[in-house]
Design an enzyme around this catalytic site. Structure first.
Site, PDB file in Angstrom:
ATOM      1  CD  GLN A  28     -40.690 -23.813  -8.713  1.00  0.00           C
ATOM      2  OE1 GLN A  28     -41.340 -22.961  -8.161  1.00  0.00           O
ATOM      3  NE2 GLN A  28     -39.534 -24.229  -8.211  1.00  0.00           N
ATOM      4  CD  GLU A  71     -31.512 -23.770  -1.889  1.00  0.00           C
ATOM      5  OE1 GLU A  71     -32.447 -23.973  -2.673  1.00  0.00           O
ATOM      6  OE2 GLU A  71     -31.335 -24.397  -0.860  1.00  0.00           O
ATOM      7  NE  ARG A  90     -32.110 -17.898  -6.360  1.00  0.00           N
ATOM      8  CZ  ARG A  90     -31.621 -17.072  -7.249  1.00  0.00           C
ATOM      9  NH1 ARG A  90     -32.122 -15.879  -7.388  1.00  0.00           N
ATOM     10  NH2 ARG A  90     -30.636 -17.432  -8.038  1.00  0.00           N
ATOM     11  CB  CYS A  91     -34.720 -21.203   0.875  1.00  0.00           C
ATOM     12  SG  CYS A  91     -34.866 -22.023   2.444  1.00  0.00           S
TER      13      CYS A  91
END
Ligand code: CDP
Length: 788
Positions: free
Chosen positions: A222, A742, A372-373
């Site tokens: 990523q 998120e 996802r945070c």
């Protein structure tokens, strides 16, 4: 916001179909495992069955006799080049391959290189490792007790298992507010270890070209640019220089934070390719992915909330133990060892707050990733949203009323929180009221009362979360010292078409579409004519990558700023073409016209052509710009979710009857994509609330290391999400946009837990830790004597 461009141009606010989908839905995507290079070899990894053990010997003799096996790489092999250890993104250290001992079950012990994947797997089976088991530390509380075995014996002066102590807020002021409070509620919460379960596991192909001396790594990362720099810093001494390293992230099948860290497999593949001069592919299997990759959460929280009798919240105090496994391999910004946990005062107007977090080593896989945070925001939101309900229960107040009473009022923005954040904008009561209206809150409460009389178990849960995304302002945010700006480079071709390259990397979020829409919005060039490229460090400008919903707040802003630089130059060219002063020109998407004479105009396409064929003397030819955007602040998306559940008294099963989600991410680039982000995020929030957990037995054996017992929600378990929005633009983002990716993962779990606890509150239940499995609920029902 009404779109300013036509659907043909497709700027902000248009639900344009995703440009990447024709490729992806026809199976024509280009993922790492799709790439085949001539002469490619395969890496498979020997992993430890023990959670803590000395390695007495590794015998590769039998493995090297397996047909197709070419080499076995051990820690000793790498130690010759000083590559057996590597830094983590949190400036801790982590083994690539061990030379002395293993620290968790499934840890990498050796790499087998073979001519095909099956031979490599057979080779792995044939490697003989002699272990001498050591005492295992699984419980983070016990890890801190005096006399606990010190795990990081590699750190010379380390005398215990504490990694860090971090605190924020006014301790004395908070203590005073607690002493003066009418009501104090306390609750312990555990937010268990969970794992990212992207469709695609991690992997790479390392391809070292001996002639050019160049290393190309196709990689599921990523953050390709940061990885290139880390590789150069770690392997510079063996001749890998940054200009000779190219990281390519092709299509990625979901990242969610799990594809930010550097895993040993990547480094072993690189070392093997450099030594053998051949491309080496490593693709994790599903169980390796679940058992050994960086985990998320694992926070043991003690929370206290103080309030006045009338329900006014006055102070929040939180103490947390963070289990990081054997290394702190979180990917937090370096000044924030507990991430952005200090957003834990949430949507409420607290005068006093204090939070502290201790990080601890245990014999588990390393990590602490932002699944996802935005760096521990899920844990923070879970705590405050649960505590708000605990207080409501204590005061016998409706949880919606309590929230409305304590929200930061809309007129107080920008708002300085007790723990130091400056919230950019918000209107929390508007979002909650909209959600209440959508679900028919008052009628549901009446229905609940009636059902309760009949012995039925129905609950309603609210979560009114505040997020914090877009890391971040370079004054405070860096990863390994690299500031957290992001970037965009746009080139307009002579015929008015464009290529835009970004420092981020989409993993399915639709950047090829939304970034093109940003350029369309700013320049009026149809989004269909804007090619978006990310993920190749040889071509894209340097950026910190995509995680923690930073793409829109940071790289998206860079896109707008680069486009504006181009528009400034385009204006000069238009003035030259129209023979007027720049001051006499007005812009509307796609063209400059002369004030008062709208028929005298030049389109962006005409201007682009002139930039190469008829530009003013003295001006450089071409039409392109780069922006490195350093955000002045983070963005603070928010939302209110309401969940209604029914509980089966026979089985303890929780059935989500309705779930309403009102989100606010400021101005929206593509409403369809945002809706998709929220649907997916809600399902990823449902997962830990009801299903997912990775735990360990006392010997450090992983429980839930395969999809047989690590339960993911499928379409069968997922309710039909009902979504809507409010729009409160960010005042400092050039497009008024905030991140969104998120929000739903962060906001959903407490809404679900609050609903379940609400269904059981009349039985004296005040809290249940996630995941709320049918077994947990059934045991409570049995305890309370209401199980059927
Ligand atoms: O960093 P990441 O792409 O995961 O997160 P994000 O910035 O929240 O964006 C997720 C997707 O939603 C991207 O395709 C964004 O462009 C899109 N989005 C949008 O259309 N409007 C917003 N206000 C925020 C995000």
């Amino acid at each position: 916001m009404e779109p300013r461009t036509t659907p043909q141009v497709g700027g902000m606010g248009h639900s344009m179909k995703r440009k990447e989908d024709p490729r992806l839905i026809r199976g024509k995507g280009n993922f790492v495992d799709d790439i085949q290079l001539p002469g490619m070899l395969y890496l498979d990894i020997v992993r430890s069955p023990f959670a803590h053990a000395k390695i007495k010997s590794i015998n590769a003799e039998r493995a090297l006799k397996v047909p197709g096996v070419l080499a076995v790489i051990t820690g000793e092999t790498l130690a010759k080049y000083n590559l057996h250890w590597m830094p983590t993104l949190m400036s801790d250290t982590q083994m690539v391959l061990p030379t002395e001992k293993v620290m968790y079950q499934a840890q990498e012990v050796a790499g087998v290189i073979a001519t095909d994947r099956y031979a490599a797997a057979d080779g792995v089976e044939a490697v003989e490792v002699d272990y001498d088991p050591l005492p295992v530390v699984v419980d983070p509380f016990k890890a801190l007790e005096p006399g606990a075995p010190v795990l990081r014996t590699d750190k010379k002066d380390k005398k215990d298992n504490r990694i860090f102590h971090w605190e924020v807020g006014d301790k004395a002021g908070t203590d005073r507010a607690f002493a003066a409070a009418d009501v104090v509620v306390k609750q312990d919460l555990y937010i268990p270890r969970i794992h990212v379960s992207s469709i695609e596991t991690c992997g790479c192909i390392a391809d070292f070209d001996r002639v050019e001396g160049k290393l190309t790594v196709y990689m599921t990362t990523q953050a390709p640019h940061a990885i290139r720099t880390v590789f150069a810093l770690v392997a510079g001494h063996v001749g890998l220089s940054e200009e000779k390293i190219r990281i390519v992230s092709p299509d990625i099948g979901g990242g969610f934070g799990g594809k930010v860290p550097v895993y040993p497999g990547y480094v072993i593949a690189v070392a093997a390719s450099v030594v053998l001069g051949k491309p080496v592919k490593w693709i994790e299997d599903r169980m390796e992915n679940l058992q050994a990759d960086s985990f998320a959460r694992d926070y043991h929280i003690k929370a206290e909330l103080a309030a006045k009798k009338d329900g006014t919240m006055t102070a929040l105090r939180i103490k947390t133990l963070a289990d990081h496994g054997y290394a702190d391999a979180a990917a937090n910004p370096s000044k924030f060892p507990a991430g952005l946990f200090s957003i834990c005062t949430g949507s409420y107007d607290f005068k006093n707050a204090f939070a502290e977090v201790d990080g601890v080593y245990t014999n588990k896989p390393p990590g602490g990733i932002a699944y996802r945070c935005s760096f521990r925001v899920t844990e923070a939101v879970h705590t405050i949203e649960r505590m708000t309900d605990v207080l409501a229960q204590e005061l016998k107040t409706d949880p919606a009323e309590l929230r409305l009473k304590n929200f930061i009022p809309a007129e107080k923005f920008p708002y300085k929180s007790a723990l130091g954040w400056s919230y950019d904008s918000g209107n929390y009561s508007a979002a909650l009221k909209k959600a209440m209206e959508m679900i028919g809150y008052d009628a549901l409460r009446k229905e609940q009362a009636e059902r309760r009389k009949r012995g039925e178990l129905m609950g309603i849960g609210i979560s009114s979360f505040t997020e914090i995304v877009g890391a971040g302002p370079s004054k405070h945010f860096d990863i390994l010292g690299i500031k957290m700006f992001d970037s965009c480079e746009i080139r307009i071709h002579p015929t008015g078409k464009a290529i835009a390259r970004f420092g981020t990397k989409s993993q399915g979020q639709g950047h090829e579409t939304t970034y093109a829409q940003i350029v369309a919005e700013e320049l009026g060039i149809p989004a269909a004519h804007v090619e978006v490229e990310e993920g190749d460090t040889d071509t894209a400008p340097y950026g910190l990558g995509t995680y923690a919903s930073r793409s829109t707040p940071v790289a998206g802003a860079a896109g707008a700023m680069a486009a504006r630089k181009i528009r400034d130059k385009a204006k000069k060219i238009a003035a030259h073409l129209l023979e007027v002063s720049e001051d006499d020109l007005v812009w509307e998407p796609g063209k400059f016209s002369v004030k008062g004479a709208p028929q005298r105009a030049k389109t962006i396409q005409e201007i682009a052509f002139a930039a190469y064929t008829n530009h003013p003397q003295g001006m450089e030819a071409g039409l392109e710009a780069v922006s490195y955007y350093d955000p002045p602040n983070l963005t603070f998306p928010f939302g209110s979710y309401i969940c209604a559940v029914d509980i089966d008294r026979g089985t303890g099963e929780v059935k989500i009857r309705r779930f309403v989600a009102v989100d606010d991410c400021g101005n929206i680039i593509n409403p369809m994509i945002v809706d998709g982000q929220i649907h997916g995020g809600l399902t990823m929030g449902l997962a830990p609330a009801l299903f997912e957990e990775i735990s360990y037995d006392e010997n450090g054996n992983i429980q839930g290391g395969s999809f047989m017992d690590y339960l993911l929600p499928t379409a069968m378990e997922t309710p039909s999400w009902e979504t809507d929005k409010t729009v409160t633009p960010s005042p400092h983002h050039p497009l008024g946009a905030k991140g969104v990716g998120e929000s739903a993962t962060v906001g959903a779990p407490p809404a679900i837990v609050n609903a379940v606890v609400d269904a059981l509150s009349h039985l004296g239940v005040r809290h249940i830790d996630i995941p709320i499995t049918p077994e947990k609920v059934w045991r409570i029902l049995k305890d309370k004597g209401v199980a059927e």
